[in-house]
Design a protein around this motif. Structure first.
Motif, mmCIF file in Angstrom:
data_model
loop_
_atom_site.group_PDB
_atom_site.id
_atom_site.type_symbol
_atom_site.label_atom_id
_atom_site.label_comp_id
_atom_site.label_asym_id
_atom_site.label_seq_id
_atom_site.Cartn_x
_atom_site.Cartn_y
_atom_site.Cartn_z
ATOM 1 N N CYS A 27 0.691 -1.388 0.029
ATOM 2 C CA CYS A 27 -0.015 0.481 0.630
ATOM 3 C C CYS A 27 1.114 1.346 -0.406
ATOM 4 O O CYS A 27 1.830 1.366 0.989
ATOM 5 C CB CYS A 27 -1.273 0.498 0.923
ATOM 6 S SG CYS A 27 -2.133 1.680 1.565
ATOM 7 N N VAL A 29 0.433 4.335 0.688
ATOM 8 C CA VAL A 29 -0.270 5.218 1.764
ATOM 9 C C VAL A 29 0.256 3.897 4.007
ATOM 10 O O VAL A 29 0.988 5.216 3.982
ATOM 11 C CB VAL A 29 -1.281 5.560 1.737
ATOM 12 C CG1 VAL A 29 -1.860 6.440 2.997
ATOM 13 C CG2 VAL A 29 -2.103 5.471 0.731
ATOM 14 N N CYS A 30 -0.186 3.581 3.907
ATOM 15 C CA CYS A 30 0.385 2.858 4.812
ATOM 16 C C CYS A 30 1.144 1.253 5.053
ATOM 17 O O CYS A 30 1.774 1.584 5.776
ATOM 18 C CB CYS A 30 -0.858 1.996 5.168
ATOM 19 S SG CYS A 30 -1.202 0.368 4.843
ATOM 20 N N CYS A 53 -7.591 2.306 3.470
ATOM 21 C CA CYS A 53 -6.379 3.858 3.343
ATOM 22 C C CYS A 53 -7.529 4.940 2.840
ATOM 23 O O CYS A 53 -7.914 5.878 2.710
ATOM 24 C CB CYS A 53 -5.591 3.623 3.106
ATOM 25 S SG CYS A 53 -3.893 3.028 3.912
ATOM 26 N N ARG A 56 -10.513 5.783 5.122
ATOM 27 C CA ARG A 56 -10.295 6.973 6.107
ATOM 28 C C ARG A 56 -10.243 8.084 4.971
ATOM 29 O O ARG A 56 -10.889 9.351 5.128
ATOM 30 C CB ARG A 56 -8.394 6.439 5.886
ATOM 31 C CG ARG A 56 -8.676 6.068 7.438
ATOM 32 C CD ARG A 56 -8.045 5.714 8.211
ATOM 33 N NE ARG A 56 -6.393 5.312 7.294
ATOM 34 C CZ ARG A 56 -6.138 4.473 7.756
ATOM 35 N NH1 ARG A 56 -7.320 3.515 8.668
ATOM 36 N NH2 ARG A 56 -5.045 3.115 6.862
ATOM 37 N N SER A 57 -9.530 8.239 3.500
ATOM 38 C CA SER A 57 -9.436 8.693 2.686
ATOM 39 C C SER A 57 -10.822 10.055 2.600
ATOM 40 O O SER A 57 -11.239 10.931 2.535
ATOM 41 C CB SER A 57 -8.996 8.668 1.328
ATOM 42 O OG SER A 57 -7.717 8.148 1.946
ATOM 43 N N MET A 86 -3.781 12.365 1.819
ATOM 44 C CA MET A 86 -2.952 10.812 1.865
ATOM 45 C C MET A 86 -1.749 11.139 1.737
ATOM 46 O O MET A 86 -0.726 11.362 0.588
ATOM 47 C CB MET A 86 -3.023 10.245 -0.095
ATOM 48 C CG MET A 86 -4.376 9.527 0.207
ATOM 49 S SD MET A 86 -4.596 7.952 -1.746
ATOM 50 C CE MET A 86 -6.331 7.304 -1.091
#
Length: 465
Positions: A27, A29-30, A53, A56-57, A86
Motif C-alpha cells: 500500500c 499510503v500505510c 486507507c 479513511r480518505s 493521503m
C-alpha cells in the motif's frame, strides 16, 4: 525501431513483470504488504491503496464542510495536492529493499538444506580448519550444534519428541576468531547470515535499534525472502554489553531489558519486523517472521569474567593445609574455559536468557605459534593476499621465519588477537607497495626480522635477464 531495440524493450518489460510477480504489492499510503492489508486497489502511476486507507480518505473528504475549497486544494500542487488526505503520496514507489517476496499459499516452506546434503560434523570441522587456525574444541562444538540444528530444520521434527534449538553462546577474548568462525560457517552451509551488534539494541520506545532489528537484518540478507530468512543464522556480537548493570539508579534500557526482550526471539515465535529498516515507523512495511528455525549464536569477550571465575575458585582459600593460594589463577591463560552458568549469572546475564542458549563454549587466547600459523596457513591468509597483490606486478614476495616471529611478537603486545596482524603488516608493507611499481627490474622482495624490528631493510633482488 530495430530488432535489437525491440528485444531489449521486451526483456525490460518481461523483467518488470517477473519482478511484480515475485514481490508483494505494498500500500502506497500505510506501507502494509498485500498479505497484511488484503486486496489492494490498483491506481495510476504504479500506485496501490488498501481499502482501509481509501475509506479513511473518503471519510476525511465527507467530513470537510467546505467541499469546493477542498477540491481546489487537491487540484493545486503548490498547496500539497493529494497529500492533504493521503500523506506520503509524493513518494509512491516502494524502494526495492522494502519489497517482500511473495509466499506461496498453502505450500510448505522447503528447507534450505536437504537432509542428505547436510555435511557431517567432521566435514564441517575440516572445512573450518581450512580457514580458522586452532580453536579445535570450539569448532567441534559448533559443528555438532549446527549439524543437529539443520537436521531438525530439514526434517521438521515436531511429533511426540520435539527437538529443541541449539542456540550457542561463545565466549572468547577479542581477536580470537568468534565472528570469523560464524562467517565461515554460513558461507560453508550457504545460508543467510546477519551479524548484529548488541551495543546498539535498546528497549522498545528508546533511541537505538529495536530488538526486532536483528531479524530485519537477516531478512535483508535473504533478499526479503521470508522462507529463507526463517532458516538462517543470526550472530549477535558484544552480547556481554547487555549484561545487567550493577548498582545503577537510572533505567537500564540497554541491559537487562534487552535480554528480556530477546527471550521470545531465541525460543521461537512470530515477530513483526520492519522491512528495509531497523525500526518500525509508519512509512516502512512490516512482515511476520517465525524465529523457530533461526539459529542464534551469541558471542562476546566478557571482560572481567575471569575475575568472577577467580572469585568462585578461590572461595575455598582459607587457613589450613588444603588452602589455595590467592594468586594461583592469576597467570592461567585458560581460565575462561572453567566458566559456569553461575559465573555468567554473577556477571549480569539473566537465567532465562542463559536457559535459551544451551550450547556454551569458550575460545582460547591466541599464542605466538597460533599467530604465526594464522599469517601463512589459512586459505585466505594475510601473507597469501600480499603475495598475490605483488604477483600481479610480477614480483615475488617472501617472509622469512624471523619476520613471522617478529610480527607475532608485536601482535601479542597489542593484545587484540589476530586483528593486530593486519595493522602491523600494513605498516611495514606501505613503503614496499609504494616503491615496487616504480622499478620494473625488481624481481623478488624478502621481508626479514630485522626489517620488522626496524634494524634494517627488506632484501630486494633484481630480475635476471
Amino acid at each position: 525501431m530495430s530488432e535489437d531495440k525491440i528485444n531489449n524493450t521486451n526483456d525490460i518489460v518481461d523483467s518488470e513483470k517477473e519482478d511484480k510477480d515475485e514481490y508483494e504489492k505494498v500500500c502506497s499510503v500505510c506501507r502494509r504488504p498485500e498479505s497484511k492489508a488484503g486486496k489492494l486497489i490498483t491506481m495510476p502511476g504504479n500506485m496501490y491503496v488498501c481499502s482501509d486507507c481509501m475509506q479513511r480518505s473518503f471519510d476525511m473528504i465527507n467530513s470537510n464542510s467546505n467541499y469546493d475549497d477542498l477540491m481546489k486544494m487537491m487540484s493545486n500542487p503548490s498547496l500539497g495536492g493529494m497529500n492533504i488526505f493521503m500523506p506520503g503520496m509524493e513518494d509512491m514507489e516502494v524502494p526495492k529493499k522494502q519489497r517482500i517476496k511473495k509466499r506461496k499459499k498453502d505450500e510448505k516452506a522447503k528447507p534450505i538444506i536437504e537432509l542428505k546434503d547436510i555435511p557431517a560434523p567432521h566435514e564441517i570441522k575440516a572445512k573450518l580448519d581450512e580457514y580458522v587456525i586452532g580453536q579445535d574444541y570450539a569448532k567441534k562444538v559448533m559443528s555438532v550444534a549446527v549439524y543437529n540444528h539443520y537436521k531438525r530444520v530439514a526434517t521438521d521434527t515436531m511429533d511426540d519428541i520435539e527437538i529443541e534449538k541449539s542456540n550457542m553462546l561463545m565466549i572468547g577474548p577479542t581477536g580470537s576468531g568468534k565472528t570469523y568462525l560464524v562467517k565461515t560457517l554460513a558461507k560453508l552451509l550457504n545460508v543467510p547470515l546477519a551479524i548484529a551488534d548488541a551495543t546498539s539494541l535498546t528497549e522498545a520506545g528508546y533511541i537505538g535499534d529495536d530488538i526486532e532489528s536483528v531479524v530485519s537484518k537477516l531478512l535483508a540478507a535473504a533478499d526479503n525472502d521470508v522462507d529463507r530468512a526463517e532458516q538462517g543464522i543470526i550472530f549477535i556480537d558484544e552480547i556481554d554489553k547487555i549484561a545487567k548493570k550493577k548498582e545503577t539508579r537510572s533505567r537500564d534500557v540497554s541491559g537487562e531489558s534487552v535480554q528480556q526482550g530477546m527471550l521470545k526471539l531465541l525460543e521461537g515465535s512470530d515477530i513483526e519486523v520492519p522491512v528495509g529498516a531497523t525500526s518500525k515507523n509508519a512509512m516502512v512495511p512490516l512482515t511476520t517472521v517465525n524465529t523457530r528455525n533461526i539459529l542464534f549464536i551469541c558471542g562476546g569477550a566478557f571482560p572481567e569474567l575471569d575475575e568472577v571465575i577467580k572469585e568462585r575458585l578461590n572461595e575455598q582459600a582459607s587457613i589450613g593445609f588444603i588452602a589455595d593460594l590467592k594468586d594461583k589463577y592469576d597467570n592461567d591463560d585458560k581460565l575462561l574455559s572453567k566458566v559456569t552458568l553461575e559465573d555468567l549469572r554473577n556477571f549480569g546475564m539473566i537465567p532465562e536468557f542463559l536457559g535459551r542458549l544451551p550450547v556454551v563454549f569458550t575460545l582460547d587466547p591466541l599464542d605466538k605459534d597460533m599467530l604465526v600459523s594464522i599469517l601463512k596457513e589459512p586459505k585466505n591468509a594475510i601473507l597469501k593476499q600480499y603475495k598475490k597483490l605483488l604477483a600481479l606486478d610480477e614480483v615475488e614476495l617472501e617472509f622469512d621465519d624471523s619476520a613471522l616471529e617478529a610480527i607475532a611478537e608485536k601482535a601479542l603486545e597489542k593484545k587484540t588477537g589476530a586483528r593486530a596482524l593486519r595493522s602491523i603488516i600494513e605498516e611495514f608493507m606501505l613503503d614496499i607497495m609504494y616503491e615496487i611499481p616504480k622499478d620494473d627490474n625488481i624481481g623478488r622482495v624478502i621481508i626479514t626480522g630485522d626489517y620488522i624490528n626496524k634494524k634494517g631493510g627488506p632484501v630486494i633482488q633484481m630480475r635476471t635477464v
